[in-house]
Design an enzyme around this catalytic site. Structure first.
Site, PDB file in Angstrom:
ATOM      1  N   ASP A  49       0.828  -1.210   0.000  1.00 27.57           N
ATOM      2  CA  ASP A  49       0.000   0.000   0.000  1.00 27.57           C
ATOM      3  C   ASP A  49       0.856   1.252   0.000  1.00 27.57           C
ATOM      4  O   ASP A  49       0.451   2.297   0.500  1.00 27.57           O
ATOM      5  CB  ASP A  49      -0.926  -0.010   1.233  1.00 27.57           C
ATOM      6  CG  ASP A  49      -2.052   0.994   1.115  1.00 27.57           C
ATOM      7  OD1 ASP A  49      -2.629   1.354   2.163  1.00 27.57           O
ATOM      8  OD2 ASP A  49      -2.333   1.443  -0.021  1.00 27.57           O
ATOM      9  N   ASP A  92      -3.304  -3.037  -2.418  1.00 23.76           N
ATOM     10  CA  ASP A  92      -4.353  -2.028  -2.449  1.00 23.76           C
ATOM     11  C   ASP A  92      -4.231  -1.194  -3.725  1.00 23.76           C
ATOM     12  O   ASP A  92      -3.157  -1.121  -4.343  1.00 23.76           O
ATOM     13  CB  ASP A  92      -4.231  -1.106  -1.217  1.00 23.76           C
ATOM     14  CG  ASP A  92      -5.443  -0.172  -1.090  1.00 23.76           C
ATOM     15  OD1 ASP A  92      -5.294   0.903  -0.488  1.00 23.76           O
ATOM     16  OD2 ASP A  92      -6.525  -0.514  -1.613  1.00 23.76           O
ATOM     17  N   ASN A  93      -5.311  -0.567  -4.161  1.00 23.63           N
ATOM     18  CA  ASN A  93      -5.296   0.452  -5.216  1.00 23.63           C
ATOM     19  C   ASN A  93      -4.912  -0.043  -6.603  1.00 23.63           C
ATOM     20  O   ASN A  93      -4.329   0.706  -7.392  1.00 23.63           O
ATOM     21  CB  ASN A  93      -4.334   1.588  -4.837  1.00 23.63           C
ATOM     22  CG  ASN A  93      -4.586   2.120  -3.469  1.00 23.63           C
ATOM     23  OD1 ASN A  93      -3.690   2.068  -2.611  1.00 23.63           O
ATOM     24  ND2 ASN A  93      -5.773   2.631  -3.221  1.00 23.63           N
ATOM     25  N   GLU A 150     -11.437   4.201  -0.951  1.00 25.98           N
ATOM     26  CA  GLU A 150     -11.847   4.510   0.421  1.00 25.98           C
ATOM     27  C   GLU A 150     -12.701   5.786   0.488  1.00 25.98           C
ATOM     28  O   GLU A 150     -12.383   6.792  -0.127  1.00 25.98           O
ATOM     29  CB  GLU A 150     -10.625   4.642   1.342  1.00 25.98           C
ATOM     30  CG  GLU A 150      -9.512   5.529   0.865  1.00 25.98           C
ATOM     31  CD  GLU A 150      -8.441   4.768   0.101  1.00 25.98           C
ATOM     32  OE1 GLU A 150      -8.738   3.738  -0.516  1.00 25.98           O
ATOM     33  OE2 GLU A 150      -7.294   5.240   0.090  1.00 25.98           O
ATOM     34  N   LYS A 152       2.781   3.462  -5.675  1.00 23.70           N
ATOM     35  CA  LYS A 152       2.233   2.437  -6.581  1.00 23.70           C
ATOM     36  C   LYS A 152       3.269   1.929  -7.590  1.00 23.70           C
ATOM     37  O   LYS A 152       3.215   0.796  -8.020  1.00 23.70           O
ATOM     38  CB  LYS A 152       0.993   2.969  -7.295  1.00 23.70           C
ATOM     39  CG  LYS A 152      -0.059   3.520  -6.326  1.00 23.70           C
ATOM     40  CD  LYS A 152      -0.313   2.617  -5.120  1.00 23.70           C
ATOM     41  CE  LYS A 152      -0.972   3.349  -3.970  1.00 23.70           C
ATOM     42  NZ  LYS A 152      -0.923   2.582  -2.702  1.00 23.70           N
TER      43      LYS A 152
HETATM   44  C1  LIG Z   1       9.211   2.899  -1.076  1.00 20.60           C
HETATM   45  C2  LIG Z   1       8.627   3.208   0.238  1.00 20.60           C
HETATM   46  N1  LIG Z   1       9.185   2.745   1.385  1.00 20.60           N
HETATM   47  C3  LIG Z   1       8.611   3.054   2.564  1.00 20.60           C
HETATM   48  N2  LIG Z   1       7.513   3.815   2.719  1.00 20.60           N
HETATM   49  C4  LIG Z   1       6.949   4.290   1.592  1.00 20.60           C
HETATM   50  C5  LIG Z   1       7.466   4.000   0.316  1.00 20.60           C
HETATM   51  N3  LIG Z   1       6.682   4.593  -0.602  1.00 20.60           N
HETATM   52  C6  LIG Z   1       5.711   5.237   0.067  1.00 20.60           C
HETATM   53  N4  LIG Z   1       5.873   5.064   1.391  1.00 20.60           N
HETATM   54  C7  LIG Z   1       4.997   5.578   2.437  1.00 20.60           C
HETATM   55  O1  LIG Z   1       3.725   4.930   2.267  1.00 20.60           O
HETATM   56  C8  LIG Z   1       2.701   5.925   2.226  1.00 20.60           C
HETATM   57  C9  LIG Z   1       2.319   6.163   0.796  1.00 20.60           C
HETATM   58  C10 LIG Z   1       1.274   5.546   0.252  1.00 20.60           C
HETATM   59  C11 LIG Z   1       0.940   5.788  -1.187  1.00 20.60           C
HETATM   60  N5  LIG Z   1      -0.493   5.599  -1.339  1.00 20.60           N
HETATM   61  C12 LIG Z   1      -1.147   6.297  -2.232  1.00 20.60           C
HETATM   62  O2  LIG Z   1      -0.572   7.096  -2.986  1.00 20.60           O
HETATM   63  C13 LIG Z   1      -2.626   6.144  -2.284  1.00 20.60           C
HETATM   64  C14 LIG Z   1      -3.347   7.102  -3.006  1.00 20.60           C
HETATM   65  C15 LIG Z   1      -4.737   7.036  -3.078  1.00 20.60           C
HETATM   66  C16 LIG Z   1      -5.463   8.033  -3.849  1.00 20.60           C
HETATM   67  C17 LIG Z   1      -6.516   7.668  -4.678  1.00 20.60           C
HETATM   68  C18 LIG Z   1      -7.217   8.629  -5.427  1.00 20.60           C
HETATM   69  C19 LIG Z   1      -6.866   9.966  -5.316  1.00 20.60           C
HETATM   70  F1  LIG Z   1      -7.546  10.912  -6.000  1.00 20.60           F
HETATM   71  C20 LIG Z   1      -5.818  10.342  -4.474  1.00 20.60           C
HETATM   72  C21 LIG Z   1      -5.122   9.382  -3.749  1.00 20.60           C
HETATM   73  C22 LIG Z   1      -5.442   6.016  -2.406  1.00 20.60           C
HETATM   74  C23 LIG Z   1      -4.709   5.068  -1.672  1.00 20.60           C
HETATM   75  O3  LIG Z   1      -5.334   4.063  -1.012  1.00 20.60           O
HETATM   76  C24 LIG Z   1      -3.311   5.107  -1.621  1.00 20.60           C
HETATM   77  O4  LIG Z   1      -2.651   4.133  -0.923  1.00 20.60           O
HETATM   78  C25 LIG Z   1       3.304   7.169   2.821  1.00 20.60           C
HETATM   79  O5  LIG Z   1       3.193   7.124   4.229  1.00 20.60           O
HETATM   80  C26 LIG Z   1       4.731   7.059   2.340  1.00 20.60           C
HETATM   81  O6  LIG Z   1       5.620   7.793   3.159  1.00 20.60           O
HETATM   82 MG   LIG Z   2      -3.984   2.519  -0.472  1.00 19.64          MG
END
Ligand SMILES: Cc1ncnc2c1ncn2[C@@H]1O[C@H](/C=C/CNC(=O)c2cc(-c3ccc(F)cc3)cc(O)c2O)[C@@H](O)[C@H]1O
Ligand SMILES: [Mg+2]
Length: 214
Positions: A141, A169-170, A199, A144
């Site tokens: 999660d 997820d997603n 969500e 992406k």
């Molecule tokens: C390689 C690496 N290593 C370690 N931590 C890492 C990492 N890469 C990211 N992280 C961590 O994890 C979280 C990031 C999660 C990314 N999730 C999403 O982008 C996401 C976006 C949506 C979404 C959907 C429609 C929209 F219009 C806008 C947003 C829904 C979701 O459910 C998502 O998960 C965040 O806490 C980040 O610091």
């Molecule tokens: Mg997600």
């Protein structure tokens, strides 16, 4: 100074949830995201699918990629058998600070190890640093575009065994096309799509469950 959304989410947990009651923490975050501010937690609709997969797998070892504020971390850990361990990776220190407090409020510190850093750096060190042999369940999660490279890395590092489950997820929104193509076409996986919604919205999204065949 202006608070951040994760800080406001934590405040909602501390105000509305009961200490030591993980389900009330999950409920407080979902209420905050529905009534106050949308946030990218897996949410309650996809969360119920997550719950059913966790209960079915009954994992002893879980890896979560992307802790964010700890919503799915708490949701998963609340269903784990005694002595089971969940390792969650988060590279944003501000998010890690919030997630640690959410996990503490739920009273799940003993089941959860939050590791700060990038998944690509930590996956190769799982065995030596945490004494992990293989993961029974991985919840993807995080960014992406990291799902596919990290899955290949887990394969290379021998962290998956015959029957390990990847739950992503997603896979529709925002979407993970290269990952989906890989797990659906590789002979090394048996994949299944669970249709749901993004969500707290009516937009289509879903979870992809993939069994590693070894
Ligand atoms: C390689 C690496 N290593 C370690 N931590 C890492 C990492 N890469 C990211 N992280 C961590 O994890 C979280 C990031 C999660 C990314 N999730 C999403 O982008 C996401 C976006 C949506 C979404 C959907 C429609 C929209 F219009 C806008 C947003 C829904 C979701 O459910 C998502 O998960 C965040 O806490 C980040 O610091
Ligand atoms: Mg997600």
């Amino acid at each position: 100074t202006q608070s951040t959304r994760p800080q406001r989410m934590l405040a909602a947990v501390q105000k509305n949830a009961t200490r030591g009651d993980p389900r009330s923490v999950v409920k407080a975050i979902d209420q905050f995201c529905r009534q106050k501010e949308w946030a990218m937690n897996v949410g309650d609709e996809k969360g119920c699918i997550l719950d059913s997969v966790v209960s079915e797998v009954n994992p002893a070892t879980v890896l979560e990629l992307g802790t964010y504020c700890g919503y799915s971390t708490v949701r998963i850990a609340s269903l784990l058998p005694p002595h089971a361990k969940l390792i969650t990776l988060e590279f944003n220190p501000d998010n890690a600070v919030i997630a640690r407090q959410v996990i503490a409020w739920a009273g799940l510190e003993d089941k959860i190890q939050l590791v700060e850093g990038a998944s690509g750096d930590w996956i190769p060190k799982m065995k030596e640093e945490f004494g992990v042999k293989t993961f029974d369940l991985v919840f993807l999660d995080h960014w992406k575009d990291r799902y596919l490279p990290d899955t290949k890395l887990m394969e290379e590092c021998g962290l998956l065994r015959k029957g390990s489950i990847l739950l992503a997820d997603n896979v529709i929104c925002p979407g993970t096309p290269d990952y989906l193509e890989y797990v659906r076409n590789s002979p090394r996986y048996k994949s299944q799509y669970f249709k749901s919604h993004l969500e707290y919205t009516k937009v289509e999204d879903g979870l992809e469950k993939s069994v590693f065949l070894g």
